[in-house]
Design a protein around this motif. Structure first.
Motif, short mmCIF file in Angstrom:
data_model
loop_
_atom_site.label_atom_id
_atom_site.label_comp_id
_atom_site.label_asym_id
_atom_site.label_seq_id
_atom_site.Cartn_x
_atom_site.Cartn_y
_atom_site.Cartn_z
N ALA A 14 -57.56 29.38 -25.86
CA ALA A 14 -56.64 30.52 -25.89
C ALA A 14 -56.84 31.40 -24.66
CB ALA A 14 -56.86 31.33 -27.17
N ALA A 15 -58.10 31.60 -24.25
CA ALA A 15 -58.38 32.43 -23.07
C ALA A 15 -57.88 31.76 -21.80
CB ALA A 15 -59.88 32.70 -22.97
N ALA A 16 -58.01 30.44 -21.71
CA ALA A 16 -57.49 29.73 -20.54
C ALA A 16 -55.97 29.82 -20.48
CB ALA A 16 -57.93 28.27 -20.59
N SER A 46 -47.56 26.77 -24.66
CA SER A 46 -47.49 25.32 -24.81
C SER A 46 -47.60 24.63 -23.46
CB SER A 46 -46.18 24.94 -25.51
OG SER A 46 -46.05 23.52 -25.58
N THR A 47 -46.86 25.13 -22.48
CA THR A 47 -46.95 24.57 -21.13
C THR A 47 -48.35 24.75 -20.55
OG1 THR A 47 -44.61 25.11 -20.78
CG2 THR A 47 -45.95 24.62 -18.82
N ALA A 48 -48.93 25.93 -20.80
CA ALA A 48 -50.28 26.20 -20.30
C ALA A 48 -51.29 25.23 -20.92
CB ALA A 48 -50.67 27.64 -20.60
N ARG A 49 -51.16 24.99 -22.23
CA ARG A 49 -52.10 24.08 -22.90
C ARG A 49 -51.98 22.67 -22.36
NH1 ARG A 49 -55.23 24.74 -27.54
NH2 ARG A 49 -56.47 22.86 -27.84
N ASN A 50 -50.77 22.22 -22.10
CA ASN A 50 -50.58 20.88 -21.55
C ASN A 50 -51.22 20.77 -20.16
OD1 ASN A 50 -49.18 20.01 -23.80
ND2 ASN A 50 -47.17 20.54 -22.96
N LEU A 51 -51.07 21.81 -19.36
CA LEU A 51 -51.70 21.80 -18.04
C LEU A 51 -53.22 21.71 -18.14
CD1 LEU A 51 -49.58 24.51 -16.18
CD2 LEU A 51 -49.72 22.07 -15.59
N ILE A 52 -53.78 22.48 -19.07
CA ILE A 52 -55.25 22.47 -19.24
C ILE A 52 -55.73 21.09 -19.65
CG2 ILE A 52 -57.15 23.41 -20.62
CD1 ILE A 52 -55.37 26.00 -20.82
N ASN A 76 -55.28 19.39 -14.60
CA ASN A 76 -54.67 19.79 -13.33
C ASN A 76 -53.98 21.15 -13.48
OD1 ASN A 76 -54.05 19.37 -10.59
ND2 ASN A 76 -51.99 18.65 -11.12
N ALA A 77 -54.69 22.09 -14.10
CA ALA A 77 -54.10 23.40 -14.39
C ALA A 77 -54.27 24.33 -13.19
CB ALA A 77 -54.75 24.01 -15.63
#
Length: 906
Positions: free
Chosen positions: A384-386, A399-405, A409-410
């Motif tokens: 969640a913090a990332a 959702s997009t952020a979680r997929n990147l993580i 390659n975030a």
């Protein structure tokens, strides 16, 4: 490492070998313990180079003919592999080939540990008997790097029993095994209190310590009679190791050693004298770039540089501010690197570029730049913090952020550049912050030519073109969707046969407990520490401070963001940590007592040991000595009181009633201590052999190490019995109070570590203004409180020129007073008597303190009080003396941790 640092490392490693591993001489049944085992502990500092010491000790042990070395390399795969890689590079260096194979037997082999190919643990730790026989017969060592996990340890133990012990037994000489336990407080501590009610086969018993001890003394089959073992635990936080019961197999029974770190102060190392005076730091002539930047820099000497930044309480703003600080610092560091070598590339430019040689990619890589965001211990909170970081930077949704993580390659989105353009003053402010820090660091550490902070347009360009687009966000924890550990080495592409830059050249890591133990964050400049605890413990939270290390080359750019409460806790942890380190150093250099483990005012030393006690130095704000002579013979204390009151004194009258008598002069701290220390009791003579006496010896050793005390100084001076056994020491006795007052006087000129300030939350003595302490040191009024009994008509008290009416305090079954100060009337009016605790205020005609009627301390700077009672019960032949003492706030205090629960009688 500089030549000075290497010299200190070698000297400390020699000490560990000579005083630790070989402290009882070479393995020999006549000089070694009956168990044929020596156990000890080495205290390092967080991210200070403990691994280098372990490898140095291993190297010197190999030179001394050690037969078997076992390195226990952490409780996680990432730590195991990290240590194994360092061992191969630094200790077992050189090209792989016949020469290397001939000189040692290494287990596991590099292809097993580093390839990532699955294998059984029995295969991992295989030691072929024929090779073992050949190596031992040729005096060539076996070197094992094992993970500190039960399955790994049991697999290694089985292999030792099957393939090694039988070969050891064949030899007609002693065989020496050295076991080095990295992070020895992690998994290697046994708590006897927790386990005392459980059976020997209980599955809930802690297995790691037993599995380690089984490596040299298996419970099932035993070890060869000619096998000798030395166990050395390494840790930066040894509180639990020192507090565990001695009968636990890994308890440090034979030696405790402290390593040193480079700074601009301290005792220089003397390689020719292992017993020379030591300090926790040594002078590093190379300057700040080579200093260890730990608690001394962050919480003490670097406070003026603003290295610790208090959170505002607005979570979104604090997150944004910490990321801006990190990215601006990264741009400044890249500017510095490019100014020195124009061929250095930025973290964006170097991505995707192939290099023919590993050295080429290393030369072109920018300085590694890391940030740690520590939200909590909860793994879900890490993701969640990332996501918070990426969403703040401009990623459209979680959702997009979680997929990147999860893709690994975030990278920060390009939209952050536009965001920065819209709020430039918030980013540019960090230029001023870092300039201010640079100036403060230069002043504090005598930096002749501080590195210049570039202007905002220069930093802005680097942020836009390199730092923002080249920075990634990574979650490192035990979740399968997270990454195993940071990657700082160039990567070899098997397809192209070329090298690429390391993955984590500029990374914001989000993590928790995984980062709190052993894993190193290279180039770390920024930490956002949001974690908090209702019951903080020093050893756990000390390990979380991954911003410590060798960061002198860019320390002015470092920031640790946390709440004020947490920053104060970190500073207090550092203080008690230094106190323990100084105690160990004093023990190493001479005949000082074993060091004390300390709690803090608002935290415990460790949570790994149950039922540990908390013993203060100061008896209390108003200790009353209930010990009293029996009155069957003349009381020598009556003569003492008579001598004291032979000088000028005057009545103390309240509401037209004479309440007692008081000296017209006051006593200094040392005079008050001498007065109390000369009292004597027929039934109380604890002597200087008690655990309380040892506690005072420990404190005195630290005070003396800070600044030598006058010859003959002794804080605790309890009399020894003329015959018979010593009395059980009591806390509220005149000798303990006198010791405290002597300590206070000594501390007026010494910034002693591990001491707090009474009555001041989070007040550390080492950070106090000693000039103010001298000005506000207490003086003690001395009085005699009259009672309702008969007048004293005989003995030395009868000829003083004033009448003393005796008190008639009752006695308990042990012959001690069963009452102390008596009643206290908080509602007393101006002409009424509030209570004996304020007797001296009435004598001086002063207004009573605001804390009147409570158990709180007298205010700092107030007088103290020594109040005598002349007690004579009906039918008692002679009067006897009792005494109560009032102590103001502002004095030194510590809280010793003891596994016995208490050092003294109730």
């Amino acid at each position: 490492m500089t030549s000075t640092a290497r010299g200190v490392l070698q000297t400390d490693c020699r000490y560990i070998i000579e005083r630790g591993m070989l402290g009882a001489g070479p393995p020999n049944a006549a000089t070694w313990p009956e168990s044929r085992t020596r156990t000890g502990l080495v205290m390092g500092s967080v991210q200070s180079g403990k691994t280098a010491s372990m490898f140095g000790v291993t190297a010197l042990a190999l030179d001394r003919g050690i037969d078997i070395v076992v390195l226990l390399a952490g409780t996680r795969l990432s730590l195991w592999r990290q240590t194994y890689e360092r061992m191969v590079e630094q200790l077992d260096a050189g090209e792989d080939g016949v020469a290397k194979v001939r000189r040692r037997l290494l287990c596991p082999t590099p292809d097993v540990v580093l390839s990532g190919v699955p294998t059984t643990l029995d295969s991992t730790y295989r030691l072929p008997s024929a090779q073992v026989r050949r190596k031992l017969s040729q005096r060539q060592p076996l070197i094992v790097v094992a993970m500190k996990q039960t399955d790994h340890l049991y697999a290694l133990g089985r292999e030792l029993r099957q393939s090694v012990f039988s070969e050891v037994a064949r030899l007609d000489r002693a065989v020496h095994m050295l076991v080095l336990d990295d992070e020895a407080d992690d998994g290697s501590v046994l708590d006897a209190v927790v386990e005392q009610s459980r059976g020997p086969l209980s599955p809930t018993l802690k297995q790691v310590p037993r599995a380690i001890a089984d490596l040299w003394e298996p419970r099932s089959s035993g070890a060869p009679d000619n096998l000798f073992a030395t166990y050395v635990g390494y840790t930066a936080t040894p509180q639990a190791n020192l507090l565990q019961e001695d009968h636990n197999p890994l308890a440090p029974r034979d030696f405790v050693i402290s390593l040193r770190t480079p700074l601009d102060v301290g005792q220089p190392a003397d390689p020719s004298n292992l017993d020379a005076l030591r300090s926790s730091t040594f002078p590093e002539p190379n300057g700040i770039d080579s200093y260890y930047t730990g608690g001394e820099v962050y919480y003490d000497r670097g406070t003026g540089a603003g290295l610790c930044r208090e959170l505002s309480g607005q979570a979104d703003n604090d997150l944004a501010d910490s990321i801006r600080a990190f990215l601006v610092a990264g741009a400044i560091r890249l500017h510095w690197a490019s100014a020195t070598d124009p061929t250095v590339m930025g973290p964006r430019s170097i991505r995707g570029v192939d290099f023919l040689l590993r050295d080429d990619v290393r030369a072109a890589s920018p300085p590694t730049h890391s940030m740690l965001l520590h939200p909590s211990a909860d793994i879900g909170a890490h993701f969640a913090a990332a996501e918070d970081v990426l969403v703040w930077a401009g990623v459209p949704d979680r959702s997009t952020a979680r997929n990147l993580i999860e893709s690994g390659n975030a990278l920060l989105p390009h939209s952050l550049v536009a965001k920065m353009r819209g709020e430039e003053p918030l980013w540019e402010a960090w230029i001023d912050h870092y300039r201010s820090s640079s100036s403060a660091i230069a002043t504090e550490f005598n930096v002749m030519n501080p590195r210049p902070i570039p202007d905002w347009p220069t930093v802005l360009h680097i942020l836009e073109t390199e730092v923002i687009p080249g920075t990634r966000v990574s979650v490192v924890n035990s979740d399968p969707g997270a990454e195993d550990r940071p990657e700082y080495k160039p990567v070899f592409d098997e397809t192209t046969r070329r090298w690429r830059a390391a993955t984590d050249l500029s990374t914001i890591f989000v993590s928790g407990n995984v980062m709190a133990r052993g894993l190193t964050l290279e180039g770390m400049t920024t930490a956002l520490f949001r974690r908090n605890s209702a019951n903080p413990v020093a050893d756990t939270q000390m390990q979380m401070q991954r911003w410590f290390g060798y960061r002198g080359e860019y320390i002015e750019l470092c920031r640790m963001f946390a709440t004020r409460q947490q920053i104060d806790l970190f500073g207090a942890y550092h203080d008690v940590d230094e106190a323990l380190r100084e105690g160990i150093a004093a023990k190493m250099a001479g005949a000082a007592p074993s060091p004390a483990v300390l709690h803090g005012m608002g935290f415990l030393a460790t949570g790994k040991i149950a039922s540990i006690g908390r013993v203060p130095l100061c008896p209390s704000a108003k200790p009353f000595v209930t010990i009293i002579n029996d009155g069957q013979q003349p009381d020598p204390n009556a003569q003492l009181v008579a001598e004291v009151f032979s000088g000028p004194s005057s009545d103390v009258t309240v509401g037209r009633t004479v309440r007692g008598r008081a000296l017209d002069r006051t006593l200094s701290l040392s005079e008050a201590a001498d007065l109390l220390g000369i009292l004597s009791f027929d039934s109380y003579a604890p002597g200087d052999e008690s655990r309380l006496a040892e506690l005072w010896q420990q404190v005195q050793a630290r005070v003396d190490a800070t600044l030598p005390l006058p010859a003959g100084t002794q804080f605790y001076q309890a009399p020894s019995p003329v015959d018979g056994t010593p009395s059980e020491p009591r806390f509220e006795c005149p000798y303990a109070i006198a010791a405290y007052l002597r300590l206070w006087e000594a501390c007026l000129t010494r910034a002693v570590r591990g001491l707090f300030v009474t009555g001041v939350p989070s007040g550390r003595w080492a950070m106090a203004d000693l000039r103010a302490k001298v000005l506000h040191q207490p003086r003690f009024s001395v009085g005699i409180r009259y009672g309702d009994g008969d007048r004293i008509t005989g003995g030395p008290l009868a000829g003083l020129g004033f009448d003393i009416r005796a008190t008639q305090k009752g006695l308990n079954a042990q012959g001690n007073l069963d009452t102390t100060w008596g009643t206290n009337d908080p509602n007393a009016g101006p002409l009424d008597y509030r209570g004996d605790e304020f007797f001296d205020y009435y004598h001086r005609g002063e207004a009573l303190p605001a804390t009147a009627g409570t158990t709180s301390w007298r205010p700092q700077g107030a007088h103290g009080q020594i109040l005598f009672y002349i007690n004579k019960r009906p039918g008692q032949p002679h009067p006897v003396v009792a005494v109560g003492v009032c102590i103001p706030a502002g004095g030194p205090e510590q809280f010793a941790a003891t596994r016995a629960g208490s050092l003294i009688a109730a």
